[in-house]
Design a protein around this motif. Structure first.
Motif, PDB file in Angstrom:
ATOM      1  N   LEU A 167      -2.373  17.621 -11.282  1.00  6.15           N
ATOM      2  CA  LEU A 167      -2.836  18.927 -11.748  1.00  6.15           C
ATOM      3  C   LEU A 167      -4.306  19.149 -11.401  1.00  6.15           C
ATOM      4  CD1 LEU A 167      -1.182  18.962 -15.306  1.00  6.15           C
ATOM      5  CD2 LEU A 167      -0.315  20.016 -13.211  1.00  6.15           C
ATOM      6  N   VAL A 168      -5.087  18.082 -11.481  1.00  2.44           N
ATOM      7  CA  VAL A 168      -6.529  18.180 -11.217  1.00  2.44           C
ATOM      8  C   VAL A 168      -6.804  18.444  -9.739  1.00  2.44           C
ATOM      9  CG1 VAL A 168      -8.699  16.885 -11.190  1.00  2.44           C
ATOM     10  CG2 VAL A 168      -7.180  16.756 -13.188  1.00  2.44           C
ATOM     11  N   PHE A 169      -6.074  17.765  -8.858  1.00  2.00           N
ATOM     12  CA  PHE A 169      -6.334  17.873  -7.424  1.00  2.00           C
ATOM     13  C   PHE A 169      -6.263  19.319  -6.920  1.00  2.00           C
ATOM     14  CE2 PHE A 169      -4.854  17.822  -2.985  1.00  2.00           C
ATOM     15  CZ  PHE A 169      -5.916  17.151  -2.398  1.00  2.00           C
ATOM     16  N   VAL A 178       0.838  -1.205   0.000  1.00  2.00           N
ATOM     17  CA  VAL A 178       0.000   0.000   0.000  1.00  2.00           C
ATOM     18  C   VAL A 178       0.873   1.254   0.000  1.00  2.00           C
ATOM     19  CG1 VAL A 178      -1.678   1.354   1.319  1.00  2.00           C
ATOM     20  CG2 VAL A 178      -1.966  -1.121   1.113  1.00  2.00           C
ATOM     21  N   ILE A 179       1.874   1.293   0.869  1.00  2.00           N
ATOM     22  CA  ILE A 179       2.781   2.443   0.914  1.00  2.00           C
ATOM     23  C   ILE A 179       3.542   2.563  -0.397  1.00  2.00           C
ATOM     24  CG2 ILE A 179       4.775   3.470   2.084  1.00  2.00           C
ATOM     25  CD1 ILE A 179       2.288   3.540   3.771  1.00  2.00           C
ATOM     26  N   GLN A 180       3.954   1.440  -0.958  1.00  2.00           N
ATOM     27  CA  GLN A 180       4.657   1.463  -2.244  1.00  2.00           C
ATOM     28  C   GLN A 180       3.812   2.118  -3.326  1.00  2.00           C
ATOM     29  OE1 GLN A 180       6.399  -2.337  -3.469  1.00  2.00           O
ATOM     30  NE2 GLN A 180       6.623  -2.931  -1.322  1.00  2.00           N
ATOM     31  N   VAL A 181       2.556   1.715  -3.420  1.00  2.00           N
ATOM     32  CA  VAL A 181       1.665   2.269  -4.449  1.00  2.00           C
ATOM     33  C   VAL A 181       1.447   3.763  -4.223  1.00  2.00           C
ATOM     34  CG1 VAL A 181      -0.699   2.230  -5.339  1.00  2.00           C
ATOM     35  CG2 VAL A 181       0.511   0.079  -4.924  1.00  2.00           C
ATOM     36  N   ILE A 182       1.258   4.172  -2.978  1.00  2.00           N
ATOM     37  CA  ILE A 182       1.086   5.600  -2.677  1.00  2.00           C
ATOM     38  C   ILE A 182       2.306   6.391  -3.119  1.00  2.00           C
ATOM     39  CG2 ILE A 182       0.925   7.287  -0.794  1.00  2.00           C
ATOM     40  CD1 ILE A 182      -0.829   5.244   0.713  1.00  2.00           C
ATOM     41  N   LEU A 183       3.500   5.858  -2.849  1.00  2.00           N
ATOM     42  CA  LEU A 183       4.732   6.554  -3.234  1.00  2.00           C
ATOM     43  C   LEU A 183       4.889   6.626  -4.744  1.00  2.00           C
ATOM     44  CD1 LEU A 183       7.191   5.118  -0.550  1.00  2.00           C
ATOM     45  CD2 LEU A 183       6.405   7.486  -0.748  1.00  2.00           C
ATOM     46  N   VAL A 184       4.467   5.593  -5.462  1.00  2.21           N
ATOM     47  CA  VAL A 184       4.532   5.631  -6.926  1.00  2.21           C
ATOM     48  C   VAL A 184       3.597   6.704  -7.465  1.00  2.21           C
ATOM     49  CG1 VAL A 184       4.139   4.360  -9.071  1.00  2.21           C
ATOM     50  CG2 VAL A 184       5.159   3.196  -7.114  1.00  2.21           C
ATOM     51  N   ILE A 185       2.391   6.777  -6.924  1.00  8.71           N
ATOM     52  CA  ILE A 185       1.424   7.780  -7.383  1.00  8.71           C
ATOM     53  C   ILE A 185       1.938   9.196  -7.107  1.00  8.71           C
ATOM     54  CG2 ILE A 185      -0.884   8.722  -6.974  1.00  8.71           C
ATOM     55  CD1 ILE A 185      -1.826   5.843  -6.466  1.00  8.71           C
ATOM     56  N   TYR A 188       1.084   6.106 -15.455  1.00  8.68           N
ATOM     57  CA  TYR A 188       1.836   7.322 -15.121  1.00  8.68           C
ATOM     58  C   TYR A 188       1.102   8.602 -15.492  1.00  8.68           C
ATOM     59  CZ  TYR A 188       5.145  11.114 -15.989  1.00  8.68           C
ATOM     60  OH  TYR A 188       5.759  12.339 -16.047  1.00  8.68           O
ATOM     61  N   PHE A 189       0.584   8.693 -16.720  1.00  3.32           N
ATOM     62  CA  PHE A 189      -0.051   9.934 -17.153  1.00  3.32           C
ATOM     63  C   PHE A 189      -1.344  10.206 -16.393  1.00  3.32           C
ATOM     64  CE2 PHE A 189       2.722   9.736 -20.918  1.00  3.32           C
ATOM     65  CZ  PHE A 189       3.154  11.052 -20.938  1.00  3.32           C
ATOM     66  N   VAL A 190      -1.989   9.163 -15.903  1.00  5.64           N
ATOM     67  CA  VAL A 190      -3.171   9.351 -15.066  1.00  5.64           C
ATOM     68  C   VAL A 190      -2.785  10.058 -13.771  1.00  5.64           C
ATOM     69  CG1 VAL A 190      -4.982   8.193 -13.739  1.00  5.64           C
ATOM     70  CG2 VAL A 190      -4.376   7.360 -16.027  1.00  5.64           C
ATOM     71  N   TRP A 191      -1.717   9.566 -13.134  1.00  6.87           N
ATOM     72  CA  TRP A 191      -1.257  10.162 -11.871  1.00  6.87           C
ATOM     73  C   TRP A 191      -0.697  11.562 -12.101  1.00  6.87           C
ATOM     74  CZ3 TRP A 191      -3.989   6.882  -9.822  1.00  6.87           C
ATOM     75  CH2 TRP A 191      -3.844   5.505  -9.974  1.00  6.87           C
ATOM     76  N   PHE A 192       0.007  11.746 -13.221  1.00  6.07           N
ATOM     77  CA  PHE A 192       0.541  13.070 -13.554  1.00  6.07           C
ATOM     78  C   PHE A 192      -0.590  14.086 -13.673  1.00  6.07           C
ATOM     79  CE2 PHE A 192       1.612  16.185 -16.885  1.00  6.07           C
ATOM     80  CZ  PHE A 192       2.716  16.792 -16.298  1.00  6.07           C
ATOM     81  N   CYS A 193      -1.640  13.720 -14.403  1.00  6.18           N
ATOM     82  CA  CYS A 193      -2.794  14.617 -14.562  1.00  6.18           C
ATOM     83  C   CYS A 193      -3.525  14.818 -13.242  1.00  6.18           C
ATOM     84  CB  CYS A 193      -3.740  14.065 -15.622  1.00  6.18           C
ATOM     85  SG  CYS A 193      -3.067  14.096 -17.300  1.00  6.18           S
ATOM     86  N   ALA A 224       5.248  14.241  -9.929  1.00  7.37           N
ATOM     87  CA  ALA A 224       6.381  15.152 -10.104  1.00  7.37           C
ATOM     88  C   ALA A 224       6.795  15.289 -11.563  1.00  7.37           C
ATOM     89  CB  ALA A 224       7.572  14.665  -9.273  1.00  7.37           C
ATOM     90  N   GLY A 225       6.213  14.463 -12.443  1.00  9.84           N
ATOM     91  CA  GLY A 225       6.470  14.626 -13.878  1.00  9.84           C
ATOM     92  C   GLY A 225       7.833  14.173 -14.330  1.00  9.84           C
ATOM     93  N   GLN A 226       8.401  13.162 -13.659  1.00 12.23           N
ATOM     94  CA  GLN A 226       9.735  12.692 -14.017  1.00 12.23           C
ATOM     95  C   GLN A 226       9.729  11.395 -14.813  1.00 12.23           C
ATOM     96  OE1 GLN A 226      12.705  14.618 -13.089  1.00 12.23           O
ATOM     97  NE2 GLN A 226      10.889  15.926 -13.031  1.00 12.23           N
ATOM     98  N   GLY A 227       8.571  10.979 -15.271  1.00 12.28           N
ATOM     99  CA  GLY A 227       8.461   9.748 -16.035  1.00 12.28           C
ATOM    100  C   GLY A 227       7.936   8.608 -15.184  1.00 12.28           C
ATOM    101  N   PRO A 228       7.530   7.499 -15.827  1.00 14.20           N
ATOM    102  CA  PRO A 228       7.006   6.349 -15.096  1.00 14.20           C
ATOM    103  C   PRO A 228       8.056   5.741 -14.169  1.00 14.20           C
ATOM    104  CG  PRO A 228       6.542   6.179 -17.447  1.00 14.20           C
ATOM    105  CD  PRO A 228       7.501   7.300 -17.282  1.00 14.20           C
TER     106      PRO A 228
END
Length: 326
Positions: A193-195, A95-102, A185-190, A107-111
């Motif tokens: 911005l949305v949040f 769970v923590i791993q997934v949160i950190l990936v999101i 990645y692009f979902v989390w990147f967007c 930060a827009g540094q790539g997947p």
């Protein structure tokens, strides 16, 4: 930037797993599109935000959104992408791993998988041929140092070799959950911005409030976080102190400790790259290290790797003996 899907073509995967870089025109175009996106969009947003300061005075809302999104996305990079997934300096729950990936993806540094493969190649070839973003590709001179800084800071992203994740990050490709989260990645990147856009609109109850949230919590924050991260590639390989003798030219830089959330203790990191903590003295501010210590205290992180006092003393003594011999 998309990563190759594992397991679909086993014979092809075996053939290409020994290759350190991928030569595909489609990936190159994706890389260049991403580079344009993350350099130009935040820059334009920051210019617009600054130009609107006379009309819309910045308030505690914009400042709070900026700081919250900066800390969140920056923590995702330094604690998640860098210390956890690249160097495996501690363990934590899925769970923590997934949160950190999101958070890191915001930060827009790539997947994640691309980032890990790229950074592991950097450590393998640091400031040598094959390093994706070394500022030391030419002999030193004032003009060439400037060119090196520009290349290591931004220009490398438009034309660097793409590390093969089958070679550099096979364990992440085998992890079905992390692989899927990385693909989004692009979902989390967007979402990053949305949040702040939604929060700004909710607080101000207006479209202009939403736009200000988008600017300050989204684009301005991205501009700040990205340049802080890129400064580790450029500035921290030219300017600063080198308390440890390493096989490249990494440095420590006090002035960038806060903007980089502790990443600026770069020479410390290269000397002890498996350590979860980059700051080695009480005054060396290391936000990423503080987060990991907190997770460890809460039993949310374990097997945390540390550079012991004896290890540091041994390394320092070795450096002093080398200087005496030389």
């Amino acid at each position: 930037m998309s990563n190759n899907s594992p397991g679909n073509h086993s014979s092809e995967a075996t053939t290409h797993s020994s290759k350190k870089v991928i030569q595909k025109s489609a990936l190159k175009k994706s890389q260049q599109f991403h580079a344009f996106l993350i350099t130009l969009l935040p820059l334009l947003g920051t210019i617009i935000a600054v130009s609107l300061l006379g009309k819309y005075r910045i308030s505690i809302t914009e400042i709070s959104l900026f700081l919250t999104m900066w800390i969140a996305s920056g923590t995702g990079i330094t604690v998640g992408f860098h210390r956890l997934f690249t160097h495996r300096s501690f363990k934590t729950s899925k769970v923590i791993q997934v949160i950190l990936v999101i958070l890191g993806s915001m930060a827009g540094q790539g997947p994640l998988i691309y980032w890990v493969a790229l950074h592991r190649r950097h450590h393998e070839c640091s400031d040598q041929l094959g390093d994706p973003h070394s500022p030391h590709q030419q002999e030193a001179s004032n003009l060439k140092i400037f060119r090196g800084l520009a290349y290591a800071h931004i220009l490398w992203m438009f034309d660097h070799e793409i590390p093969n994740p089958l070679y550099y990050a096979p364990e992440l490709l085998r992890d079905k959950i992390l692989f899927k989260v990385s693909q989004l990645y692009f979902v989390w990147f967007c979402l990053g911005l949305v949040f702040p856009t939604v929060i700004g609109g909710f607080i101000y109850q207006s479209f202009s409030g939403a736009f200000l949230g988008f600017l300050w919590g989204g684009l301005v924050r991205l501009f700040f976080v990205e340049h802080a991260i890129w400064s580790v590639n450029s500035i921290m390989h030219i300017y600063g102190e080198r308390p440890f003798q390493t096989n490249e030219r990494s440095t420590n830089n006090l002035w960038l400790a806060i903007p980089t959330l502790g990443e600026s203790w770069h020479n410390n990191h290269h000397a002890f790259n498996s350590s979860a903590f980059f700051g080695m003295k009480w005054w060396q501010i290391d936000w990423g290290g503080y987060v990991i210590r907190t997770l460890e205290f809460l039993n949310l992180a374990w097997d945390v790797k540390k550079s012991t006092k004896q290890m540091i003393e041994n390394r320092s003594a070795w450096v002093q003996s080398k200087s005496v011999i030389n």
